[in-house]
Motif scaffolding. Structure first.
Motif, PDB file in Angstrom:
ATOM      1  N   VAL B  32       0.868  -1.177   0.000  1.00 43.24           N
ATOM      2  CA  VAL B  32       0.000   0.000   0.000  1.00 43.24           C
ATOM      3  C   VAL B  32       0.899   1.220   0.000  1.00 43.24           C
ATOM      4  O   VAL B  32       1.758   1.357   0.879  1.00 43.24           O
ATOM      5  N   ALA B  33       0.713   2.074  -1.008  1.00 48.55           N
ATOM      6  CA  ALA B  33       1.513   3.302  -1.068  1.00 48.55           C
ATOM      7  C   ALA B  33       0.826   4.381  -0.244  1.00 48.55           C
ATOM      8  O   ALA B  33      -0.373   4.289   0.019  1.00 48.55           O
ATOM      9  N   PRO B  34       1.570   5.399   0.143  1.00 42.62           N
ATOM     10  CA  PRO B  34       0.944   6.467   0.918  1.00 42.62           C
ATOM     11  C   PRO B  34      -0.189   7.122   0.126  1.00 42.62           C
ATOM     12  O   PRO B  34      -0.063   7.351  -1.080  1.00 42.62           O
ATOM     13  N   GLY B  35      -1.279   7.375   0.798  1.00 38.97           N
ATOM     14  CA  GLY B  35      -2.403   8.062   0.183  1.00 38.97           C
ATOM     15  C   GLY B  35      -3.213   7.235  -0.790  1.00 38.97           C
ATOM     16  O   GLY B  35      -3.999   7.765  -1.564  1.00 38.97           O
ATOM     17  N   GLU B  36      -3.051   5.952  -0.735  1.00 38.74           N
ATOM     18  CA  GLU B  36      -3.693   5.089  -1.713  1.00 38.74           C
ATOM     19  C   GLU B  36      -4.811   4.281  -1.046  1.00 38.74           C
ATOM     20  O   GLU B  36      -4.724   3.959   0.125  1.00 38.74           O
ATOM     21  N   ILE B  37      -5.856   3.984  -1.819  1.00 39.01           N
ATOM     22  CA  ILE B  37      -6.891   3.081  -1.305  1.00 39.01           C
ATOM     23  C   ILE B  37      -6.737   1.747  -2.031  1.00 39.01           C
ATOM     24  O   ILE B  37      -6.914   1.672  -3.248  1.00 39.01           O
ATOM     25  N   VAL B  38      -6.362   0.747  -1.295  1.00 37.19           N
ATOM     26  CA  VAL B  38      -6.116  -0.560  -1.882  1.00 37.19           C
ATOM     27  C   VAL B  38      -7.266  -1.491  -1.510  1.00 37.19           C
ATOM     28  O   VAL B  38      -7.594  -1.639  -0.338  1.00 37.19           O
ATOM     29  N   GLY B  39      -7.868  -2.086  -2.512  1.00 40.21           N
ATOM     30  CA  GLY B  39      -8.987  -2.978  -2.253  1.00 40.21           C
ATOM     31  C   GLY B  39      -8.537  -4.409  -2.048  1.00 40.21           C
ATOM     32  O   GLY B  39      -7.548  -4.858  -2.638  1.00 40.21           O
ATOM     33  N   LEU B  40      -9.260  -5.115  -1.194  1.00 37.26           N
ATOM     34  CA  LEU B  40      -9.049  -6.545  -1.008  1.00 37.26           C
ATOM     35  C   LEU B  40     -10.430  -7.134  -1.232  1.00 37.26           C
ATOM     36  O   LEU B  40     -11.328  -6.950  -0.412  1.00 37.26           O
ATOM     37  N   VAL B  41     -10.615  -7.783  -2.368  1.00 32.62           N
ATOM     38  CA  VAL B  41     -11.963  -8.177  -2.735  1.00 32.62           C
ATOM     39  C   VAL B  41     -12.054  -9.693  -2.896  1.00 32.62           C
ATOM     40  O   VAL B  41     -11.083 -10.347  -3.267  1.00 32.62           O
ATOM     41  N   GLY B  42     -13.195 -10.229  -2.572  1.00 27.82           N
ATOM     42  CA  GLY B  42     -13.385 -11.664  -2.708  1.00 27.82           C
ATOM     43  C   GLY B  42     -14.694 -12.073  -2.067  1.00 27.82           C
ATOM     44  O   GLY B  42     -15.326 -11.282  -1.378  1.00 27.82           O
ATOM     45  N   GLU B  43     -15.085 -13.318  -2.302  1.00 26.01           N
ATOM     46  CA  GLU B  43     -16.339 -13.788  -1.742  1.00 26.01           C
ATOM     47  C   GLU B  43     -16.134 -14.227  -0.299  1.00 26.01           C
ATOM     48  O   GLU B  43     -15.011 -14.302   0.189  1.00 26.01           O
ATOM     49  N   SER B  44     -17.234 -14.555   0.367  1.00 21.61           N
ATOM     50  CA  SER B  44     -17.075 -14.960   1.759  1.00 21.61           C
ATOM     51  C   SER B  44     -16.279 -16.259   1.818  1.00 21.61           C
ATOM     52  O   SER B  44     -16.430 -17.136   0.982  1.00 21.61           O
TER      53      SER B  44
ATOM     54  N   LEU C 224     -26.617 -14.381  -0.447  1.00 22.40           N
ATOM     55  CA  LEU C 224     -25.683 -15.247  -1.168  1.00 22.40           C
ATOM     56  C   LEU C 224     -24.491 -14.468  -1.724  1.00 22.40           C
ATOM     57  O   LEU C 224     -24.597 -13.278  -2.018  1.00 22.40           O
ATOM     58  N   ASP C 225     -23.405 -15.170  -1.900  1.00 21.40           N
ATOM     59  CA  ASP C 225     -22.242 -14.578  -2.555  1.00 21.40           C
ATOM     60  C   ASP C 225     -22.577 -14.269  -4.011  1.00 21.40           C
ATOM     61  O   ASP C 225     -23.430 -14.918  -4.610  1.00 21.40           O
TER      62      ASP C 225
END
Lengths: 359, 391, 449, 333
Positions: B32-44, C224-225
């Protein structure tokens, strides 16, 4: 909060009105562990038993409960059937005279009935407060009777009382709670006020008063029923709240929406999903009932003198503490171990039935 | 380009349950760089929450961080190295032998000396440098204390303010996140706030400590769309003004598109694709990401037919051998059942676009993907382990 | 509207002249007419309840408050279509679903299903109708009894309606499991062995088992996902084609609604605020609430431009909803009262200021500061200006309540939005169905038509 | 709504329950088959004797009349005359109540002072040896009959070691002149504590064990809540988390249990008074029951119930004090 006097059961309607508050997508973003637990919180019976087997303390509890119950059953069979069978000479030549003698010892108010075969060392007042020997591993009491044997026969009273009281409480509570929960409205109000009132009288005080006014100081049958009846409020509240919550379950609503009739809903959905906490509580209450009845016997309520009961033994031992300390230790330990067994088993059952409560 | 603020390298967090080891997070790397919004995406079940909790070392029993490194600026938050005696089991083709017990594992990692102590984490990092926002605003505030009291406690802990000044900073921050009548609401208890308001309070809490990085774990999932929209706007606005970096955990591709600069896509404990947000959506390199994008309906245009991913995500306790996605992947080939690809750079201009898919030959020349036989997942029903396999 | 007349009818098979007697000929399968559901907001002791802030001698009161969960909702559902019903939490959409099926008793209004008013049906007739109308729930886990096997669950509605014999039911259950995409071999498994998506399929199979005409789906995919959600949505569509089903599809997710629906109704605080064909509603939204809703959704495309009009404030309590248009307390397009003579810009400023005071959004108590902040340096002229100045003076002496009542009294309470319940129909730009909008802004539009 | 208002509300709620208790005690003595007069006078009393006794105790009136009289009497603070002691029931109760009160409050104090820290430590050191030990202790505690603990304590500390007296209690506020071997108030206090020690441990063990169990499980529950994790994530020290963020929340169910345990503590007190020959309310009710002294049974039952009810109301008010959601009337509780 379930304190006596509290009347907070929100009406079902108001709750349904908040039905859509259910947050969307709660399933997301939870840890694996939580997901797994949720999956497993719903179960079939087989799953429950599997869980129970894997819990070593619950298994230990089950073993204790099983053993004590077995001993009690044997004692019961012995007490009821022995004379009957002996009359037909079933035991002839089997060396059971020893047994007959021992049995005579506990049934007899005096030390030794006349004419008993003398296979065992003579028992009698000269044998008072014997130390532990091979013949009498736990020693003998103030009348020279074998303590172990009396403990064994005492288990009969304890187990019987525990189970009967718990079952009476469960059945009575189920009827009251189910009627209250099913009919709701006025019936529920009246029944619940009554239950609450009973609940506000301290347990033992109520039992003692009831036993006294029923003139049943020495009537074990009435006593165990009274103890059971006094458990009714607790079970009634438990079942009622359970029925209320199951009634609001979506699968009950689904069944209603599908046009399933009310009796069928109660039979197939409400009851099977309401009884598990009752079973858990019932198991724990067997232990409590044993404690209570022991206390009652200790106070002089309960079985008649020659019949051994653990509480009575402790009560008698008070007068002989100087002579033989073990006399007052063994019955207490017997109670302790039995009740620990029921508590362990009950805790294990609860953990197995509702993993989310598990700590 | 700046030095990254936060670097996560090969982080592994496993749960040691009665049923076996759940590899909730299994070797993820991102920065993560300064000032950045980093997403972590995925299903449950992808391991997102565990991953971000691991960064702050907040994983609870039976979970344990078992390997990898997390650096924040020049401090090591997590740092494990393999025992010297360890056999080298790590590597690209990480074999998934099921028999590894926590104690008997040969290469049991040991913490490196420079790893911050628990008290240093507490004093220097948590709240101070990195703050966290949880998904459920209802559960995240202690019901028996006032909102202001909780806010003030955290401010006092993490900034050189106390008493009156901390209180003023707290009220100021409540106002900053658009809580009406902040002065008075300061004295209210959490149950007197609506869900959206509570989430604002939590954001205020995070910002009030003036951290360099905020970890937001599905902060808008429990909220209604209009509230979610308002919160996203608020966060973007605050982020611009305070320059705070974010790690934003979500399952919602819409939120990702809206708020993130870079995105990491997780699947079953691993990061399968890592890219800038535009490249991720418009130059997708991993079949899982593609499938995810194909399966969501859109609010702004009518999609006639959705193209869902076949099957369900396998349990992390028993992940498939080879590439973990191969059981559901339309592009899977025979080689995918054997090799588990790490995340490698597939497009290198600017910040690298990484993907963990063998079909990118330039990055995975050794796999010889195109020569391998396709296994045609679309026709084949998913393996039926315990009733899973949705199609 | 003729709903009051029907309310007292008790005949099971009541004939309604608006609807054709033979359902197969007509188009409308379900007509919801003025449906209303108010829940008593009871505390302990039945009617008696805790009076929190009262100042009587006892903290009790016998007054009943009503949660107006659904209020005067009217719409038709045509055979074979999918009507999407969208709204945020607490808007009453789930209650509406349950009231349609009479799982909760309606307070008022009628629900005609193939010409029979479900609201007045007797118990046994209602049970019969429930063969034709099924419900699917949001939570696929809690809607399945954990102690029954999947086969039993799917067979239950058939058993309740005396369909087929034991063997026939089992065969049909297995067929249905296959139809919804499950393995018929799983007939004897228990729900806990299935994943969320599979459980929702079991729910589908159960609903289909009695060959219903209409299925009301209450947030069927929101738990649901995303990937599983798409699978289930596709299956639902396939089943609709295969079995000729009609859906009322309730969701909070506009993307899902857009994907699955033919027509869409938007609910806010117990009322339908807009109803139109899908394309019309999404491409030509007329109600400010619908617009706000559409603006709020994050679009899964970083290139999509999106400026959002943030909707300030919380949804008011359904116990005491705002008069007139229920959205008027948050509406960015509140109409100025006729008595107020201001330019549009001035009115905007006044409205913004009134809102800010109402929510106490700012801490400033200095007149100059307020003028700078909300009125661009100059208060408006005339009567309106006087009211604003009075209100600012009230704020200066920290009497927010007074300022609020001044502003609300002069600008909000007088507005047509707060006085009249809006109900308008306009011609659509897309499609050929009518477009219903509950917004007074349509007054002018209507006149121009 | 403030605490005062909540208290008032709670008291109002208690009225019907109290009325119910009064009715039940009345029915206990009056509507049960069997003639108390018969029991009182023994076999074959004369007609005149029966009639006079009936008149004396108002038994010749119809049931409802007696019920109304009973209510009126209670309202006047009159619980009737004891048949056995031949004194007003209230006098007898007033004489015995302080000792029972002393015994119960002291055991409760003992139970809470031991249980709360034990439960907290047990939760904090979950699955460590300390925790296992605490769990075993509490399991045994809830499974052991209190009177047997009393017997064992007497056996060890009185008979074997001779450290404590075995019978009766001394009120700490008694006049030194009435207490053997005491000349100052300090002496009285010492004697009182000396007498109190064994019965308190015997009676308090069950409560202690029960509270430990609930304290532990509640602490564990609270420690896994998001707001605790959040506090941890903001760098709050573990001790502060335990003390501030977890403890207060965990006390809510504990408070409820403490209130409900009062019922079993009262039962235990009866047994313990019997074991240690303490002439308190417990032995009073036993005497009443042994002698079928109906007015006394009714009176003692009523007082015990009242005591319990007051205890429960007090815990509820404490609860409301600890949990703002109750006093603000939130429905979520």
């Amino acid at each position: 909060m379930t304190v006596a006097g509290h009347t907070s059961d929100p009406e079902s309607g108001a709750d349904a009105g908040r039905g859509d508050v259910l947050a969307p997508g709660r399933d997301e973003g939870r840890t694996e562990r939580e997901r797994r637990e949720d999956v497993e919180a719903r179960y079939g019976w087989r799953y429950t038993l599997g869980q129970l087997r894997r819990d070593p303390t619950a298994a230990a509890g089950l073993v204790v409960v099983g053993l004590v119950t077995l001993v009690a059953a044997v004692a019961w069979v012995d007490a009821v059937l022995f004379d009957f069978l002996a009359e037909f000479g079933v035991f002839a030549g089997l060396g059971v005279e020893q047994y007959a003698l021992a049995k005579a010892v506990w049934t007899s108010p005096v030390a030794e009935p006349a004419g008993t075969p003398r296979l065992l060392p003579p028992v009698g007042l000269e044998n008072q407060f014997g130390e532990g020997t091979l013949a009498h591993p736990l020693g003998t009491d103030h009348r020279g009777r074998d303590i172990l044997l009396r403990l064994v026969y005492g288990s009969r009273v304890a187990i019987q009382v525990g189970f009967v009281a718990a079952v009476v409480g469960m059945l009575g509570g189920t009827v009251v709670g189910a009627v209250s929960g099913y009919y709701g409205g006025r019936v529920d109000d009246v029944l619940m006020r009554f239950v609450e009132t009973l609940y506000s009288i301290p347990f033992l005080v109520l039992v003692l008063s009831l036993v006294a006014v029923l003139g049943a100081r020495e009537n074990l049958t009435i006593i165990m029923f009274v103890v059971g009846v006094v458990y009714v409020p607790e079970f009634a509240r438990l079942i009622r709240s359970r029925v209320f919550s199951v009634r609001e379950e979506v699968y009950v609503e689904a069944a209603r929406a599908a046009g399933v009739s009310t009796p069928a809903i109660i039979r197939r959905h409400v009851i099977p999903n309401s009884i598990t906490p009752v079973l858990v509580q019932g198991t724990l209450r067997v232990g409590t009932a044993i404690l209570t009845v022991a206390g009652l016997s200790f106070l002089g309520f309960g079985v008649n003198p020659p019949t051994p009961s653990w509480g009575r033994m402790l009560s008698i031992s008070r007068d002989y503490m100087i002579q033989n300390v073990w006399f007052s230790i063994w019955p207490g330990l017997a109670i302790l171990i039995t009740v620990v067994g029921f508590n362990l088993f009950g805790d294990g059952l609860r953990d197995a039935l509702d993993p989310r409560l598990k700590n | 380009m700046h030095d990254p603020l936060l670097t996560v390298e090969d982080l592994q967090t496993h749960f040691f349950t009665e049923d076996g080891v759940v590899r909730a997070v299994d070797g993820i790397s991102f920065d993560v760089a300064p000032g950045e919004i980093v997403g972590l995406v995925g299903e449950s079940g992808a391991g997102k929450s565990v991953a971000v909790r691991s960064i702050l070392r907040l994983v609870e029993d039976p979970g344990r961080i078992v390997g990898g490194e997390v650096r924040f600026r020049d401090q090591t938050l997590v740092g494990f190295e393999d025992d010297a005696t360890a056999a080298d089991t790590a590597g690209d083709d990480r074999s998934d032998d099921p028999g590894d017990e926590p104690g008997s594992q040969p290469g049991r990692p040991v913490p490196r000396p420079e790893m911050l102590s628990e008290s240093a984490m507490r004093q220097r990092i948590r709240g101070n440098e990195i703050a966290i926002i949880f998904q459920d605003p209802m559960e995240s505030l202690n019901p028996v204390y006032t909102v202001g009291g909780q806010l003030r406690e955290f401010i006092e802990l993490n900034r050189d303010l106390s008493g009156r000044a901390a209180r003023e900073a707290a009220v100021e921050m409540l106002r900053e996140v658009n809580i009406p009548d902040a002065e008075r609401r300061y004295e209210d208890h959490p149950h007197e706030f609506s869900g959206g308001m509570r989430q604002r309070v939590l954001i205020a809490m995070a910002l009030a400590c003036e951290p360099s990085l905020i970890i937001a774990d599905e902060p808008t999932t429990a909220l209604d769309v209009t509230v979610e929209g308002a919160i996203l706007d608020l966060v973007r606005d605050l982020q611009e003004r305070y320059g705070t970096s974010f790690v934003w955990v979500t399952h919602d591709m819409g939120v990702v598109a809206e708020i993130c600069d870079r995105v990491n896509v997780m699947y079953l404990g691993e990061i399968v694709e890592q890219a800038g947000v535009d490249e991720l959506f418009h130059d997708t390199k991993h079949p899982y990401t593609q499938a995810l994008l194909n399966s969501i309906p859109r609010p702004d245009e009518t999609v006639e037919q959705l193209d869902p991913i076949a099957g369900v995500m396998p349990e992390a306790i028993d992940p498939p051998a080879g590439c973990r996605f191969h059981t559901r992947c339309p592009d899977a080939r025979e080689v995918c059942t054997r090799r588990n690809p790490p995340c490698r750079t597939v497009v290198a201009d600017g910040r690298p676009h990484r993907a963990a898919c063998l079909k990118h030959e330039s990055a995975f020349p050794e796999a010889d993907y195109w020569a391998s036989r396709p296994i045609g997942n679309l026709e084949r029903p998913a393996p039926d382990a315990r009733g899973d396999g949705d199609e | 509207m003729s709903r009051l007349g029907d309310l007292f009818g008790t005949d099971d098979g009541e004939y309604h002249p608006d609807l054709p007697a033979d359902p197969d000929v007509g188009e409308v399968l379900l007509r919801v007419d003025g449906l209303t559901k108010h829940f008593p907001d009871t505390g302990a002791l039945g009617g008696l309840h805790l009076d929190r802030d009262g100042d009587g001698p006892l903290p009790l009161s016998v007054e009943r408050e009503w949660v107006r969960a659904v209020d005067d909702v009217t719409f038709d559902v045509k055979r074979g279509e999918t009507l999407g019903l969208v709204g945020e939490s607490g808007c009453g959409k789930s209650t509406l679903a349950r009231t349609i099926l009479r799982l909760v008793e309606p307070t008022d209004g009628a629900v005609y299903f193939r010409g029979r008013n479900l609201a007045t049906l007797g118990t046994s007739a209602l049970r019969e109708v429930r063969q034709d109308v099924q419900l699917i729930f949001q939570d696929p886990q809690s809607s399945l009894n954990p102690r029954l096997s999947v086969g039993r669950i799917v067979e239950e509605p058939m058993r309740a309606h005396g369909m087929l014999d034991e063997a026939g039911r089992e065969e049909r259950a297995r067929d249905l499991l296959e139809a919804v995409g499950l393995d018929p071999q799983h007939y004897n498994r228990y729900p806990h062995a299935f994943s969320g998506g599979q459980r929702q399929r079991i729910n589908l199979a159960r609903a289909l088992s009695v060959e219903p005409d209409l299925i009301v789906c209450d947030e069927p995919v929101s738990a649901l996902d995303v990937s599983i959600q798409a699978q289930v949505l596709n299956t639902m569509r396939d089943l609709q084609d295969e079995f000729g089903l009609t859906y009322v599809f309730i969701a909070h997710d506009l993307s899902v609604i857009r994907h699955i629906s033919d027509r869409v109704a938007v609910m806010y605080l117990g009322k339908v605020v807009e109803l139109a064909e899908k394309e019309e509603l999404f491409e030509n939204p007329r109600h400010p609430y619908t617009r706000a809703l559409l603006d709020s959704i994050p679009v899964p495309d970083p290139r999509a431009s999106g400026e959002r009009g943030v909707l300030a404030g919380d949804v008011p309590s359904p116990v005491d909803p705002p008069a007139g248009c229920r959205f008027h307390t948050r509406c960015p397009a509140l109409i100025a009262p006729d008595s107020v003579d201001l330019t549009d810009e001035e009115w905007d400023a006044v409205r913004r200021f009134a809102r800010a005071v109402d929510r106490r959004e700012f801490a400033a108590t200095d007149a100059a500061d307020i003028r700078e902040r909300y009125f661009d340096g100059g208060f408006p002229r005339g009567e309106a200006g006087e009211v604003v100045k009075d209100a600012v003076a009230a704020i200066e002496r920290d009497d927010w309540e007074d300022a609020r009542s001044l502003l609300v009294g002069a600008f909000v309470a007088e507005s047509v939005c707060a006085r009249e319940d809006p109900e308008y129909e306009t011609d659509p730009e897309y499609g050929d169905d009518r477009h219903f909008v509950a917004c007074h802004l349509q007054r002018e539009t209507d006149q121009t038509y | 709504m403030g605490i005062a208002r909540y208290t008032l509300w709670r008291l109002v709620q208690a009225v019907p329950v109290l009325l119910g208790v009064v009715t039940i005690t009345f029915l206990l003595a009056n509507a049960i088959p069997g003639d108390p007069v018969q029991t009182m006078l023994g076999p074959s009393p004369s007609q005149a004797e029966v009639a006079s006794i009936r008149a004396k105790y108002g038994l010749d009136q119809p049931l409802w009349q007696r019920y109304v009289n009973y209510l009126l009497d209670i309202a006047r603070g009159d619980l009737g005359r004891s048949i056995y002691y031949e004194t007003p029931v209230t006098t007898k109760i007033a004489e015995r109540f302080p000792k029972t009160m002393l015994l119960m409050l002291s055991s409760y104090l003992f139970a809470i002072v031991v249980a709360v820290p034990l439960g907290v430590i047990s939760a904090k050191r979950r699955n460590e040896p300390t925790d296992h030990a605490a769990r075993v202790v509490s399991l045994i505690g809830v499974s052991t009959p209190s009177f047997w603990i009393g017997l064992m304590l007497i056996l060890i500390f009185v008979f074997k070691l001779g450290l404590f007296p075995s019978t009766n209690l001394v009120l700490p506020w008694a006049d030194p002149a009435d207490v053997t071997g005491a000349s100052t108030r300090i002496d009285v206090l010492g004697t009182a504590l000396h007498h109190l020690a064994l019965p308190v441990v015997a009676l308090g063990t069950l409560q202690m064990a029960a509270i430990t169990r609930i304290e532990r499980s509640e602490m564990l529950d609270v420690l896994s809540q998001d707001y605790v994790t959040l506090a941890r994530a903001y760098g709050v020290r573990e001790r502060t988390i335990l003390r501030k963020h977890a403890f207060r929340n965990a006390q809510l169910p504990v408070i409820t249990i403490i209130g409900l345990q009062l019922a079993s503590a009262i039962g235990g007190a009866i047994l313990i008074e019997a074991v240690f020959s303490i002439n308190g309310m417990g032995t009073l009710i036993l005497t009443a029951i042994y002698n079928l002294d109906y007015p006394l049974i009714m009176g003692t039952t009523l007082v015990f119930s009242l005591f319990f009810l007051v205890g429960v109301i007090l815990t509820d008010i404490t609860y409301a004090y600890v949990d703002p959601r109750v006093s603000y009337g939130s429905k979520e509780v």
